[in-house]
Motif scaffolding. Structure first.
Motif, PDB file in Angstrom:
ATOM      1  N   SER A 136      35.886  68.779   8.424  1.00 27.04           N
ATOM      2  CA  SER A 136      34.903  68.872   9.497  1.00 27.04           C
ATOM      3  C   SER A 136      35.484  68.634  10.882  1.00 27.04           C
ATOM      4  CB  SER A 136      33.766  67.870   9.246  1.00 27.04           C
ATOM      5  OG  SER A 136      34.277  66.549   9.107  1.00 27.04           O
ATOM      6  N   LEU A 137      36.696  68.095  10.960  1.00 27.10           N
ATOM      7  CA  LEU A 137      37.302  67.789  12.252  1.00 27.10           C
ATOM      8  C   LEU A 137      38.367  68.820  12.605  1.00 27.10           C
ATOM      9  CD1 LEU A 137      37.682  63.912  11.850  1.00 27.10           C
ATOM     10  CD2 LEU A 137      35.820  65.163  12.962  1.00 27.10           C
ATOM     11  N   SER A 138      38.554  69.026  13.904  1.00 28.08           N
ATOM     12  CA  SER A 138      39.555  69.994  14.379  1.00 28.08           C
ATOM     13  C   SER A 138      40.451  69.333  15.413  1.00 28.08           C
ATOM     14  CB  SER A 138      38.870  71.229  14.981  1.00 28.08           C
ATOM     15  OG  SER A 138      38.034  70.859  16.058  1.00 28.08           O
ATOM     16  N   SER A 139      41.524  70.012  15.773  1.00 25.11           N
ATOM     17  CA  SER A 139      42.493  69.404  16.682  1.00 25.11           C
ATOM     18  C   SER A 139      43.001  70.407  17.707  1.00 25.11           C
ATOM     19  CB  SER A 139      43.685  68.854  15.901  1.00 25.11           C
ATOM     20  OG  SER A 139      44.566  69.903  15.516  1.00 25.11           O
ATOM     21  N   THR A 140      43.626  69.848  18.735  1.00 23.14           N
ATOM     22  CA  THR A 140      44.438  70.633  19.667  1.00 23.14           C
ATOM     23  C   THR A 140      45.850  70.067  19.625  1.00 23.14           C
ATOM     24  OG1 THR A 140      43.809  69.188  21.512  1.00 23.14           O
ATOM     25  CG2 THR A 140      42.499  71.182  21.178  1.00 23.14           C
ATOM     26  N   ALA A 141      46.823  70.893  19.931  1.00 23.75           N
ATOM     27  CA  ALA A 141      48.219  70.482  19.828  1.00 23.75           C
ATOM     28  C   ALA A 141      48.703  69.842  21.129  1.00 23.75           C
ATOM     29  CB  ALA A 141      49.101  71.671  19.484  1.00 23.75           C
ATOM     30  N   PHE A 142      49.366  68.696  20.983  1.00 30.48           N
ATOM     31  CA  PHE A 142      50.026  68.025  22.104  1.00 30.48           C
ATOM     32  C   PHE A 142      51.522  68.207  21.874  1.00 30.48           C
ATOM     33  CE2 PHE A 142      51.983  64.787  24.542  1.00 30.48           C
ATOM     34  CZ  PHE A 142      51.074  64.290  25.480  1.00 30.48           C
ATOM     35  N   THR A 143      52.160  68.995  22.734  1.00 30.79           N
ATOM     36  CA  THR A 143      53.570  69.310  22.536  1.00 30.79           C
ATOM     37  C   THR A 143      54.455  68.491  23.475  1.00 30.79           C
ATOM     38  OG1 THR A 143      53.452  71.143  24.102  1.00 30.79           O
ATOM     39  CG2 THR A 143      53.014  71.646  21.793  1.00 30.79           C
ATOM     40  N   PHE A 144      55.720  68.416  23.124  1.00 34.55           N
ATOM     41  CA  PHE A 144      56.686  67.695  23.953  1.00 34.55           C
ATOM     42  C   PHE A 144      58.025  68.417  23.859  1.00 34.55           C
ATOM     43  CE2 PHE A 144      55.949  65.677  19.862  1.00 34.55           C
ATOM     44  CZ  PHE A 144      57.199  65.713  19.270  1.00 34.55           C
ATOM     45  N   PRO A 145      58.900  68.191  24.827  1.00 33.20           N
ATOM     46  CA  PRO A 145      60.148  68.970  24.886  1.00 33.20           C
ATOM     47  C   PRO A 145      61.157  68.533  23.829  1.00 33.20           C
ATOM     48  CG  PRO A 145      60.104  67.336  26.633  1.00 33.20           C
ATOM     49  CD  PRO A 145      58.755  67.284  25.987  1.00 33.20           C
ATOM     50  N   ASP A 146      62.138  69.390  23.575  1.00 36.85           N
ATOM     51  CA  ASP A 146      63.209  69.038  22.648  1.00 36.85           C
ATOM     52  C   ASP A 146      64.480  68.608  23.377  1.00 36.85           C
ATOM     53  OD1 ASP A 146      64.063  71.449  23.637  1.00 36.85           O
ATOM     54  OD2 ASP A 146      63.877  72.534  21.743  1.00 36.85           O
ATOM     55  N   THR A 147      64.406  68.558  24.708  1.00 32.18           N
ATOM     56  CA  THR A 147      65.497  68.034  25.523  1.00 32.18           C
ATOM     57  C   THR A 147      64.898  67.228  26.666  1.00 32.18           C
ATOM     58  OG1 THR A 147      66.868  69.979  25.071  1.00 32.18           O
ATOM     59  CG2 THR A 147      67.537  68.588  26.908  1.00 32.18           C
ATOM     60  N   VAL A 148      65.421  66.036  26.906  1.00 31.76           N
ATOM     61  CA  VAL A 148      64.920  65.210  28.013  1.00 31.76           C
ATOM     62  C   VAL A 148      66.096  64.620  28.780  1.00 31.76           C
ATOM     63  CG1 VAL A 148      62.705  64.602  26.958  1.00 31.76           C
ATOM     64  CG2 VAL A 148      64.743  63.186  26.507  1.00 31.76           C
ATOM     65  N   SER A 149      65.817  64.249  30.024  1.00 30.73           N
ATOM     66  CA  SER A 149      66.805  63.560  30.855  1.00 30.73           C
ATOM     67  C   SER A 149      66.473  62.080  30.883  1.00 30.73           C
ATOM     68  CB  SER A 149      66.782  64.120  32.283  1.00 30.73           C
ATOM     69  OG  SER A 149      67.134  65.490  32.289  1.00 30.73           O
ATOM     70  N   VAL A 150      67.495  61.257  30.695  1.00 32.34           N
ATOM     71  CA  VAL A 150      67.325  59.801  30.726  1.00 32.34           C
ATOM     72  C   VAL A 150      68.444  59.188  31.567  1.00 32.34           C
ATOM     73  CG1 VAL A 150      66.212  59.727  28.449  1.00 32.34           C
ATOM     74  CG2 VAL A 150      68.704  59.437  28.637  1.00 32.34           C
ATOM     75  N   LYS A 151      68.244  57.962  31.982  1.00 34.96           N
ATOM     76  CA  LYS A 151      69.294  57.214  32.668  1.00 34.96           C
ATOM     77  C   LYS A 151      70.140  56.482  31.646  1.00 34.96           C
ATOM     78  CE  LYS A 151      67.922  57.824  37.046  1.00 34.96           C
ATOM     79  NZ  LYS A 151      68.746  58.453  38.104  1.00 34.96           N
ATOM     80  N   ASN A 152      71.443  56.421  31.900  1.00 34.55           N
ATOM     81  CA  ASN A 152      72.299  55.580  31.061  1.00 34.55           C
ATOM     82  C   ASN A 152      72.579  54.268  31.782  1.00 34.55           C
ATOM     83  OD1 ASN A 152      74.301  56.109  32.953  1.00 34.55           O
ATOM     84  ND2 ASN A 152      75.385  57.590  31.654  1.00 34.55           N
ATOM     85  N   SER A 153      73.347  53.383  31.153  1.00 30.80           N
ATOM     86  CA  SER A 153      73.583  52.055  31.720  1.00 30.80           C
ATOM     87  C   SER A 153      74.319  52.099  33.049  1.00 30.80           C
ATOM     88  CB  SER A 153      74.371  51.193  30.726  1.00 30.80           C
ATOM     89  OG  SER A 153      75.599  51.815  30.390  1.00 30.80           O
ATOM     90  N   ALA A 154      75.014  53.202  33.324  1.00 30.66           N
ATOM     91  CA  ALA A 154      75.713  53.340  34.608  1.00 30.66           C
ATOM     92  C   ALA A 154      74.811  53.915  35.691  1.00 30.66           C
ATOM     93  CB  ALA A 154      76.936  54.235  34.422  1.00 30.66           C
ATOM     94  N   GLY A 155      73.540  54.213  35.320  1.00 27.58           N
ATOM     95  CA  GLY A 155      72.611  54.780  36.294  1.00 27.58           C
ATOM     96  C   GLY A 155      72.716  56.289  36.425  1.00 27.58           C
ATOM     97  N   THR A 156      73.528  56.894  35.581  1.00 28.09           N
ATOM     98  CA  THR A 156      73.706  58.350  35.618  1.00 28.09           C
ATOM     99  C   THR A 156      72.655  59.033  34.754  1.00 28.09           C
ATOM    100  OG1 THR A 156      76.092  58.030  35.874  1.00 28.09           O
ATOM    101  CG2 THR A 156      75.343  60.214  35.200  1.00 28.09           C
TER     102      THR A 156
END
Length: 621
Positions: A119-139
């Motif tokens: 009885s319930l339906s949904s919509t898809a919440f997608t997310f990327p397969d590549t992301v940018s993050v900071k490393n410990s050096a701030g890069t």
């Protein structure tokens, strides 16, 4: 002198006469007058609440269900709830997105056919397969991502734990702001450890905690360390970098009998932990941090202390979020000489007996916390798990121990008698146990056996002392209700299938309050049972209800180890799976009446094998 005395006597005589005369002047009491007019009745007081026996009985009704139609591929695994959008969120690992399931129109009446309702339906919440993050050096660096493993929601902030493309690589947490429809705006990604497997916000929302499991690859060419990432939150915005609680130099021991020098090397830490009962199983040369793989985190109400299950090691870690340290506590053993257990699948019936010298390791998967009398208590679902990889496996059957072509060891006299009495290789010989503790004194004689899991749920105090264990309740209750369907696998309707392994496998647990009472809700992964216990007073915990949303009358078989679990070429048949009900409960989320879309307390259960999310309404009878 005589004159004076006479005068005194006269005065005294006059005084007495005066008193007596005064008394004689009072009249007789009059007759009682007529009764006065009665006053008006007061307003009636409120009736007191009707008394209720403890434990109270509960109604458990399926009021909605969502079905992905994807079987055996973890299409509905971890569930959460977003209050503002009145939506359930569920990870669909097969399509690698999140199902956003609207509960806005959820009824209060049970659905007509709970096992195949959609009885319930949904919509898809997608997310990327590549992301940018900071490393410990701030890069800024780019990370390639694999599957999502867990989600957490705090107010309108969604956090998604995603493994690296290779599970041994660095993973990430993706943060979003959710709107009133449950869709999100990306905030940022933050690097975590290897294989971020579960994450949760602290109750005050100031931190997000991530359990980085750090599993090895199957050949043990790479074996990352397990760790805990702690991401600070400010005004709904995560820090660029996570702090880390490692399982080496951040480990502490609280005993005053020890000094810091007693655990300042890996060898010393391992020795202390082993002596306390922590199980280590892995190739020679692996470190403590490689062996301890964080599984699930639950946070105390004060947001200063958290607890992490270290499943394979049979331990729970106490996290001090102020000092950023961890203390690892062994959970001990369950004596199967005191409880009934069904240990073989060969007889294909539910049958219980005690097994002296056989022990269960609790090895919890999911854990939860609640408070009683101002103290924190931890609930654990004692599933059990082994390290089972191509390059190393501890997973054996009891019969392998005395097999000349396997371990070629000898049982003690008592254990040999038990082995023979129970049917030998078809009896106790079927039970799966760990090889990591077979012969600790290397004399060739095995005196005790250690099986995976405790087939129960437990309550522990904040120092990880055992307060309550459900014993053999789960097996006996399930067998009484399901008959010979008890201990079925979640891939086919075949009774007694899992008795030789870990039984029904208590997997998921949550806790919630209904009408002033606190309840624990425990789901069994294999057999699909839902158990409810009143844990208001942890020292007087009591069974309340059982439910199983599964149809054992249909025939099906799938194999979730296959790329196509329903591959007919491999003999699989999924044609009746849509009518089989819920298979493989993996997670439970309690929703209070205050936050519920239909005004009643709810349970969300994600079922990974049937790919379904089921909504239960739980009310007092």
């Amino acid at each position: 002198m005589r004159t004076r005395m006479t005068l005194k006597h006269a005065l005294l005589t006059l005084t007495l006469m005066s008193i007596l005369t005064g008394c004689s002047l009072d009249g007789d009491d009059g007759s009682q007058g007529p009764a006065g007019t009665p006053g008006q009745d007061g307003a009636p007081g409120q009736d007191g609440n009707a008394g209720k026996d403890l434990p109270r009985d509960l109604n458990i009704d399926v009021v909605g269900r969502f079905n992905t139609g994807i079987y055996g591929k973890s299409a509905a695994e971890i569930v959460q709830f977003h209050v503002a959008s009145k939506s359930a969120f569920a990870i669909n690992a097969d399509d690698n997105h999140i199902e956003v399931i609207s509960l806005a129109s959820l009824p209060t009446a049970a659905v007509g056919s709970p096992v195949n309702d959609s009885s319930l339906s949904s919509t898809a919440f997608t997310f990327p397969d590549t992301v940018s993050v900071k490393n410990s050096a701030g890069t800024t660096v780019n990370l390639l991502l694999g599957e999502a493993n867990s989600i957490a929601i705090y107010d309108d902030i969604l956090a998604i734990a995603v493994a690296g493309k290779e599970k041994t690589a660095t993973g990430a947490v993706l943060f979003y702001t959710l709107d009133g429809t449950g869709q999100g705006s990306f905030i940022k990604a933050v690097a975590a450890g290897a294989l971020p497997d579960m994450l949760t916000f602290t109750p005050d929302g100031s931190k997000l905690l991530v359990a980085n499991e750090g599993e090895p690859d199957t050949d043990y060419n790479l074996d990352p360390e397990g760790s805990i990432s702690v991401i600070s939150m400010t005004g709904g915005t995560p820090a660029d970098l996570a702090d880390e609680i490692n399982l080496s130099t951040d480990m502490t021991f609280s005993s005053d009998l020890l000094s810091a020098e007693d655990y300042d090397t890996d060898a010393k830490r391992r020795s202390l932990l082993s002596a306390s009962g922590v199980k280590f199983a892995g190739p020679l040369g692996t470190t403590v941090a490689q062996n301890l793989e964080p599984e699930y985190i639950a946070v105390a109400a004060d947001s200063k202390t958290a607890y992490v299950s270290l499943q394979e090691a049979n331990a729970i870690g106490i996290l001090d979020l102020t000092k950023m340290s961890i203390e690892v506590k062994a959970l001990g053993l369950k004596d199967w000489g005191l409880y009934g257990i069904d240990f073989t699948n060969e007889d294909e019936v539910a049958s219980f007996r005690t097994l002296p010298n056989v022990y269960g390791m609790y090895q919890p998967d999911s854990i939860a916390t609640y408070r009683w009398n101002g103290a924190t208590f931890i609930l654990s679902a004692n599933e059990g798990d082994s390290r089972d990889w191509d390059a190393y496996s501890e997973d054996i059957r009891v019969k392998d121990i005395v097999d000349p072509d396997e371990f070629n060891l000898t049982f003690s006299t008592a254990l040999q008698a038990l082995y023979d009495e129970t049917g030998g290789k078809d009896g106790l010989g079927r039970l799966k146990v760990t090889s990591a503790r077979l012969d600790p004194n290397n004399d060739g004689v095995v005196e005790k056996l250690y099986a995976y899991g405790a087939r129960s749920f437990s309550i522990w105090d904040q120092n990880i002392n055992l307060v309550f264990d459900s014993g053999d309740d789960f097996g006996r209750i399930s067998a009484a209700v399901l008959g010979n369907n008890f201990n079925s696998a979640h891939t086919e309707n075949k009774g007694d299938n899992r008795s030789d392994d870990k039984g029904g496998e208590p997997e998921a647990i949550d806790v919630g309050e209904i009408e002033g009472r606190t309840y624990a809700f425990i789901g069994q992964e294999r057999s699909g049972d839902l158990f409810v216990y009143d844990v208001t007073n942890p020292f007087q915990a009591a069974f309340v209800a059982h439910y199983n949303n599964r149809n054992f009358d249909v025939d099906f078989e799938l194999d979730d180890d296959l790329d196509n679990p329903c591959d007919e070429g491999e003999g699989m048949d999924c044609s009746e799976v849509p009518n089989a009900g819920d298979l493989g409960p993996e997670s439970i989320k309690f929703i209070s009446a205050e936050h519920s879309p239909n005004g009643n307390p709810l349970l969300l259960i994600g079922n990974e094998v049937s790919g379904s999310v089921t909504v239960y309404q739980v009310t007092e009878k």
